[in-house]
Design a protein around this motif. Structure first.
Motif, mmCIF file in Angstrom:
data_model
loop_
_atom_site.group_PDB
_atom_site.id
_atom_site.type_symbol
_atom_site.label_atom_id
_atom_site.label_comp_id
_atom_site.label_asym_id
_atom_site.label_seq_id
_atom_site.Cartn_x
_atom_site.Cartn_y
_atom_site.Cartn_z
ATOM 1 N N THR A 131 0.838 -1.203 0.000
ATOM 2 C CA THR A 131 0.000 0.000 0.000
ATOM 3 C C THR A 131 0.872 1.252 0.000
ATOM 4 O O THR A 131 1.842 1.339 0.743
ATOM 5 C CB THR A 131 -0.932 0.019 1.223
ATOM 6 N N LEU A 132 0.495 2.175 -0.865
ATOM 7 C CA LEU A 132 1.135 3.481 -0.969
ATOM 8 C C LEU A 132 0.260 4.493 -0.248
ATOM 9 O O LEU A 132 -0.963 4.406 -0.316
ATOM 10 C CB LEU A 132 1.285 3.868 -2.440
ATOM 11 N N TYR A 133 0.890 5.427 0.449
ATOM 12 C CA TYR A 133 0.142 6.431 1.210
ATOM 13 C C TYR A 133 0.531 7.841 0.792
ATOM 14 O O TYR A 133 1.626 8.086 0.281
ATOM 15 C CB TYR A 133 0.424 6.287 2.711
ATOM 16 N N LEU A 134 -0.396 8.756 1.042
ATOM 17 C CA LEU A 134 -0.090 10.173 0.921
ATOM 18 C C LEU A 134 -0.712 10.854 2.139
ATOM 19 O O LEU A 134 -1.938 10.964 2.229
ATOM 20 C CB LEU A 134 -0.643 10.784 -0.365
ATOM 21 N N GLN A 135 0.119 11.255 3.072
ATOM 22 C CA GLN A 135 -0.335 11.995 4.239
ATOM 23 C C GLN A 135 -0.372 13.470 3.872
ATOM 24 O O GLN A 135 0.644 14.036 3.461
ATOM 25 C CB GLN A 135 0.596 11.779 5.419
ATOM 26 N N MET A 136 -1.537 14.071 3.997
ATOM 27 C CA MET A 136 -1.720 15.465 3.593
ATOM 28 C C MET A 136 -2.094 16.281 4.826
ATOM 29 O O MET A 136 -3.144 16.039 5.429
ATOM 30 C CB MET A 136 -2.804 15.576 2.524
ATOM 31 N N ASN A 137 -1.252 17.216 5.185
ATOM 32 C CA ASN A 137 -1.485 18.099 6.333
ATOM 33 C C ASN A 137 -1.628 19.540 5.864
ATOM 34 O O ASN A 137 -1.236 19.884 4.750
ATOM 35 C CB ASN A 137 -0.327 17.987 7.323
ATOM 36 N N SER A 138 -2.169 20.352 6.739
ATOM 37 C CA SER A 138 -2.332 21.790 6.453
ATOM 38 C C SER A 138 -2.987 21.996 5.090
ATOM 39 O O SER A 138 -2.517 22.793 4.265
ATOM 40 C CB SER A 138 -0.977 22.501 6.501
ATOM 41 N N LEU A 139 -4.055 21.276 4.863
ATOM 42 C CA LEU A 139 -4.723 21.331 3.565
ATOM 43 C C LEU A 139 -5.288 22.706 3.270
ATOM 44 O O LEU A 139 -5.740 23.424 4.179
ATOM 45 C CB LEU A 139 -5.811 20.274 3.498
ATOM 46 N N LYS A 140 -5.253 23.051 1.984
ATOM 47 C CA LYS A 140 -5.736 24.335 1.505
ATOM 48 C C LYS A 140 -6.832 24.106 0.474
ATOM 49 O O LYS A 140 -6.863 23.046 -0.174
ATOM 50 C CB LYS A 140 -4.593 25.110 0.843
ATOM 51 N N PRO A 141 -7.713 25.088 0.280
ATOM 52 C CA PRO A 141 -8.761 24.922 -0.747
ATOM 53 C C PRO A 141 -8.171 24.588 -2.122
ATOM 54 O O PRO A 141 -8.798 23.842 -2.885
ATOM 55 C CB PRO A 141 -9.455 26.280 -0.739
ATOM 56 N N GLU A 142 -7.005 25.106 -2.436
ATOM 57 C CA GLU A 142 -6.398 24.827 -3.742
ATOM 58 C C GLU A 142 -5.877 23.397 -3.868
ATOM 59 O O GLU A 142 -5.437 22.991 -4.942
ATOM 60 C CB GLU A 142 -5.263 25.818 -4.039
ATOM 61 N N ASP A 143 -5.932 22.624 -2.799
ATOM 62 C CA ASP A 143 -5.598 21.200 -2.880
ATOM 63 C C ASP A 143 -6.782 20.365 -3.354
ATOM 64 O O ASP A 143 -6.637 19.157 -3.578
ATOM 65 C CB ASP A 143 -5.145 20.678 -1.505
ATOM 66 N N THR A 144 -7.927 20.989 -3.503
ATOM 67 C CA THR A 144 -9.117 20.287 -3.977
ATOM 68 C C THR A 144 -8.884 19.727 -5.374
ATOM 69 O O THR A 144 -8.509 20.460 -6.292
ATOM 70 C CB THR A 144 -10.330 21.232 -3.992
#
Length: 115
Positions: free
Chosen positions: A77-90
């Motif tokens: 399994t590959l993961y992507l931990q995304m923190n401090s998300l911003k609206p432009e990450d949509t």
């Protein structure tokens, strides 16, 4: 047959976190460059992060310092931990496996960040 199945997307407020997962066919991590890409409405698909068999990583400038790509060999399994998300990450986030002329895509998982 290579299979990549993403999960973990959803709706989150700005500043929040999500972890995406990509269940991959066994045996890919040793030879394929694994990656996460994303595509926002009206925009081209863009690279988010890659993870080589050597464990070297590469990140887009826009996510560097906020996102972390990793893998679990035992779970394939590959993961992507995304923190401090911003609206432009949509965007729709896609898992990718690439080796030489061979490239495979998952179907994607939607991430929506509200302001």
């Amino acid at each position: 047959q290579v299979q990549l199945v993403e999960s973990g997307g959803g709706l989150v407020q700005a500043g929040g976190s999500l972890r995406l997962s990509c269940a991959a066919s066994r045996g890919l991590f040793g030879t394929y460059i694994m990656g996460w890409y994303r595509q926002a409405p009206g925009k081209e698909r863009e690279l988010v992060a890659t993870l080589a068999p050597s464990l070297s990583t590469r990140y887009a400038d826009s996510v560097n310092g906020r996102f972390t790509i990793s893998r679990d060999n035992a779970k394939s399994t590959l993961y992507l931990q995304m923190n401090s998300l911003k609206p432009e990450d949509t965007a729709i986030y896609y898992c990718n496996a690439k080796m030489s002329v061979y490239t495979y895509w998952g179907r994607g998982t939607q991430v929506t960040v509200s302001s």
